[in-house]
Design a protein around this motif. Structure first.
Motif, mmCIF file in Angstrom:
data_model
loop_
_atom_site.group_PDB
_atom_site.id
_atom_site.type_symbol
_atom_site.label_atom_id
_atom_site.label_comp_id
_atom_site.label_asym_id
_atom_site.label_seq_id
_atom_site.Cartn_x
_atom_site.Cartn_y
_atom_site.Cartn_z
ATOM 1 N N MET A 1 0.836 -1.201 0.000
ATOM 2 C CA MET A 1 0.000 0.000 0.000
ATOM 3 C C MET A 1 0.874 1.256 0.000
ATOM 4 O O MET A 1 1.952 1.278 0.587
ATOM 5 C CB MET A 1 -0.930 -0.001 1.223
ATOM 6 C CG MET A 1 -2.006 -1.080 1.166
ATOM 7 S SD MET A 1 -3.193 -0.920 2.523
ATOM 8 C CE MET A 1 -4.334 -2.241 2.092
ATOM 9 N N ASP A 2 0.397 2.292 -0.640
ATOM 10 C CA ASP A 2 1.156 3.531 -0.753
ATOM 11 C C ASP A 2 0.908 4.489 0.406
ATOM 12 O O ASP A 2 1.777 5.283 0.755
ATOM 13 C CB ASP A 2 0.796 4.247 -2.065
ATOM 14 C CG ASP A 2 1.202 3.448 -3.295
ATOM 15 O OD1 ASP A 2 2.279 2.826 -3.269
ATOM 16 O OD2 ASP A 2 0.433 3.454 -4.283
ATOM 17 N N PHE A 3 -0.283 4.438 0.985
ATOM 18 C CA PHE A 3 -0.675 5.461 1.946
ATOM 19 C C PHE A 3 -1.033 4.923 3.327
ATOM 20 O O PHE A 3 -1.283 5.701 4.241
ATOM 21 C CB PHE A 3 -1.898 6.227 1.417
ATOM 22 C CG PHE A 3 -1.713 6.826 0.056
ATOM 23 C CD1 PHE A 3 -0.660 7.683 -0.218
ATOM 24 C CD2 PHE A 3 -2.598 6.522 -0.968
ATOM 25 C CE1 PHE A 3 -0.494 8.249 -1.477
ATOM 26 C CE2 PHE A 3 -2.443 7.077 -2.231
ATOM 27 C CZ PHE A 3 -1.390 7.939 -2.489
ATOM 28 N N ILE A 4 -1.097 3.609 3.481
ATOM 29 C CA ILE A 4 -1.490 2.999 4.752
ATOM 30 C C ILE A 4 -0.437 1.980 5.153
ATOM 31 O O ILE A 4 0.008 1.175 4.323
ATOM 32 C CB ILE A 4 -2.858 2.285 4.636
ATOM 33 C CG1 ILE A 4 -3.980 3.259 4.271
ATOM 34 C CG2 ILE A 4 -3.192 1.524 5.923
ATOM 35 C CD1 ILE A 4 -4.388 4.211 5.365
ATOM 36 N N THR A 5 -0.019 2.023 6.409
ATOM 37 C CA THR A 5 0.835 0.961 6.935
ATOM 38 C C THR A 5 0.094 0.248 8.054
ATOM 39 O O THR A 5 -0.736 0.859 8.752
ATOM 40 C CB THR A 5 2.174 1.497 7.466
ATOM 41 O OG1 THR A 5 1.930 2.394 8.562
ATOM 42 C CG2 THR A 5 2.945 2.229 6.379
ATOM 43 N N ILE A 17 -2.035 6.155 8.862
ATOM 44 C CA ILE A 17 -2.227 6.866 7.597
ATOM 45 C C ILE A 17 -0.919 7.569 7.294
ATOM 46 O O ILE A 17 -0.484 8.451 8.040
ATOM 47 C CB ILE A 17 -3.419 7.841 7.695
ATOM 48 C CG1 ILE A 17 -4.706 7.050 7.990
ATOM 49 C CG2 ILE A 17 -3.565 8.654 6.404
ATOM 50 C CD1 ILE A 17 -5.916 7.920 8.276
ATOM 51 N N ASN A 18 -0.271 7.165 6.211
ATOM 52 C CA ASN A 18 1.125 7.516 5.962
ATOM 53 C C ASN A 18 1.254 8.361 4.694
ATOM 54 O O ASN A 18 1.651 7.893 3.637
ATOM 55 C CB ASN A 18 1.956 6.227 5.856
ATOM 56 C CG ASN A 18 3.443 6.510 5.792
ATOM 57 O OD1 ASN A 18 3.891 7.564 6.216
ATOM 58 N ND2 ASN A 18 4.190 5.561 5.257
ATOM 59 N N ARG A 19 0.883 9.620 4.860
ATOM 60 C CA ARG A 19 1.007 10.587 3.764
ATOM 61 C C ARG A 19 1.468 11.916 4.365
ATOM 62 O O ARG A 19 0.808 12.941 4.222
ATOM 63 C CB ARG A 19 -0.351 10.730 3.079
ATOM 64 C CG ARG A 19 -0.309 11.264 1.672
ATOM 65 C CD ARG A 19 -1.704 11.446 1.096
ATOM 66 N NE ARG A 19 -1.617 12.133 -0.170
ATOM 67 C CZ ARG A 19 -2.533 12.980 -0.628
ATOM 68 N NH1 ARG A 19 -3.626 13.220 0.076
ATOM 69 N NH2 ARG A 19 -2.371 13.568 -1.787
ATOM 70 N N VAL A 30 -6.268 6.957 -0.364
ATOM 71 C CA VAL A 30 -6.180 6.671 1.073
ATOM 72 C C VAL A 30 -7.433 5.930 1.537
ATOM 73 O O VAL A 30 -7.352 4.925 2.263
ATOM 74 C CB VAL A 30 -5.987 7.962 1.885
ATOM 75 C CG1 VAL A 30 -6.001 7.662 3.382
ATOM 76 C CG2 VAL A 30 -4.690 8.657 1.512
ATOM 77 N N LEU A 31 -8.591 6.412 1.115
ATOM 78 C CA LEU A 31 -9.845 5.783 1.522
ATOM 79 C C LEU A 31 -9.935 4.351 1.016
ATOM 80 O O LEU A 31 -10.352 3.445 1.749
ATOM 81 C CB LEU A 31 -11.034 6.602 1.016
ATOM 82 C CG LEU A 31 -11.204 7.988 1.651
ATOM 83 C CD1 LEU A 31 -12.287 8.776 0.917
ATOM 84 C CD2 LEU A 31 -11.527 7.897 3.135
ATOM 85 N N LEU A 34 -7.487 2.221 3.093
ATOM 86 C CA LEU A 34 -7.993 2.001 4.445
ATOM 87 C C LEU A 34 -9.094 0.951 4.431
ATOM 88 O O LEU A 34 -9.134 0.061 5.296
ATOM 89 C CB LEU A 34 -8.507 3.312 5.035
ATOM 90 C CG LEU A 34 -9.115 3.239 6.435
ATOM 91 C CD1 LEU A 34 -8.119 2.674 7.441
ATOM 92 C CD2 LEU A 34 -9.595 4.622 6.886
ATOM 93 N N ASN A 35 -9.966 1.023 3.450
ATOM 94 C CA ASN A 35 -11.037 0.043 3.302
ATOM 95 C C ASN A 35 -10.458 -1.361 3.122
ATOM 96 O O ASN A 35 -10.893 -2.324 3.767
ATOM 97 C CB ASN A 35 -11.913 0.411 2.113
ATOM 98 C CG ASN A 35 -13.165 -0.434 2.020
ATOM 99 O OD1 ASN A 35 -13.985 -0.451 2.920
ATOM 100 N ND2 ASN A 35 -13.315 -1.145 0.920
ATOM 101 N N SER A 36 -9.449 -1.486 2.261
ATOM 102 C CA SER A 36 -8.811 -2.783 2.020
ATOM 103 C C SER A 36 -8.084 -3.291 3.256
ATOM 104 O O SER A 36 -8.097 -4.491 3.553
ATOM 105 C CB SER A 36 -7.827 -2.676 0.849
ATOM 106 O OG SER A 36 -8.493 -2.337 -0.349
#
Length: 258
Positions: A1-5, A17-19, A30-31, A34-36
């Motif tokens: 993922m690009d934006f979530i760790t 949330i990693n942005r 991001v949304l 986060l859902n995934s």
């Protein structure tokens, strides 16, 4: 993922949330991530979640204004639905979620924090719904959850006047449970999550559902919700162990989530 760790520490999951360069602002990517992430969490081995933001300046500074600025009416409504669907999934997630608010929680940041069960924050946190200053309303549940949490009068003041509140006022209003230094915040969230995770998971989940469902029901219906969830805990291994340990005057050997 690009934006979530996501990290797993024992029975506790930590979503970040990693942005940070965009102050962790929420865009469609991001949304979606986060859902995934929520869909991928193993509820057999995870008993509590922490949600936080990367860096020390911002939890989530809001929704991504660059993305929103060119939306049509229909696209705006669809974007609101996307955010609301994810936040509602977070709010109704079977296990408790703790928001560790490490800085700005504005717009969508305030809204995602309010979707969590418990909120704690750092002393530099700032909460607000500044949307009317941008020509829009809150779109991810802010008009609904803020009034429910702190009362309609103060919520209307914050929303109509873009009146932000600092950490201490947020605590006084009941928007957060506690305020910590930046260094103390995540350890405090993990300590609280650990306390939750030590208790019988089936019972904790039943309590979350009873509270959430009951708040939206008349009292006569709400107590029936509780009765059924209370009954659902019986004949579980955890109920037998918890009561057995009490009667035998010993410590619980460990709840098994079954």
């Amino acid at each position: 993922m690009d934006f979530i760790t996501y990290e797993q520490e024992g029975f506790v999951g930590v979503i970040t949330i990693n942005r940070p360069k965009a102050l962790n602002a929420l865009n469609s990517g991001v949304l979606d991530e986060l859902n995934s992430c929520l869909d991928a969490i193993d509820l057999e081995t995870t008993r509590a979640l922490i949600l936080t933001g990367a860096g020390e300046k911002s939890f989530v500074a809001g929704a991504d204004i660059a993305e929103m600025s060119t939306l049509t009416k229909a696209e705006g409504e669809a974007f609101g639905k996307k955010g609301n669907d994810v936040f509602r999934k977070l709010e109704t997630f079977p296990i408790p979620v703790i928001a560790a608010v490490n800085g700005f929680a504005l717009g969508g940041g305030c809204e995602i924090a309010m979707s969590c069960d418990i909120r704690i924050c750092s002393d530099n946190a700032l909460f607000g719904q500044p949307e009317v200053g941008l020509g829009i309303t809150p779109g991810f549940g802010g008009t609904q959850r803020l009034a429910r949490l702190i009362g309609a009068g103060k919520a209307k003041e914050m929303i109509y006047a873009c009146a932000n509140v600092k950490a201490d006022e947020a605590k006084a209003l009941g928007l957060v449970n506690a305020v910590y230094t930046q260094e103390e915040l995540l350890p405090a969230a993990k300590k609280l999550a650990g306390k939750i995770a030590k208790n019988a998971p089936i019972a904790v989940r039943a309590c979350k559902k009873a509270i959430n469902d009951g708040l939206d029901a008349p009292m006569d219906e709400a107590i029936v919700i509780e009765e059924k969830l209370f009954g659902s805990c019986f004949e579980t291994e955890d109920q037998r162990e918890g009561m057995g340990a009490f009667l035998e005057k010993r410590k619980v050997e460990g709840f098994k989530n079954r």
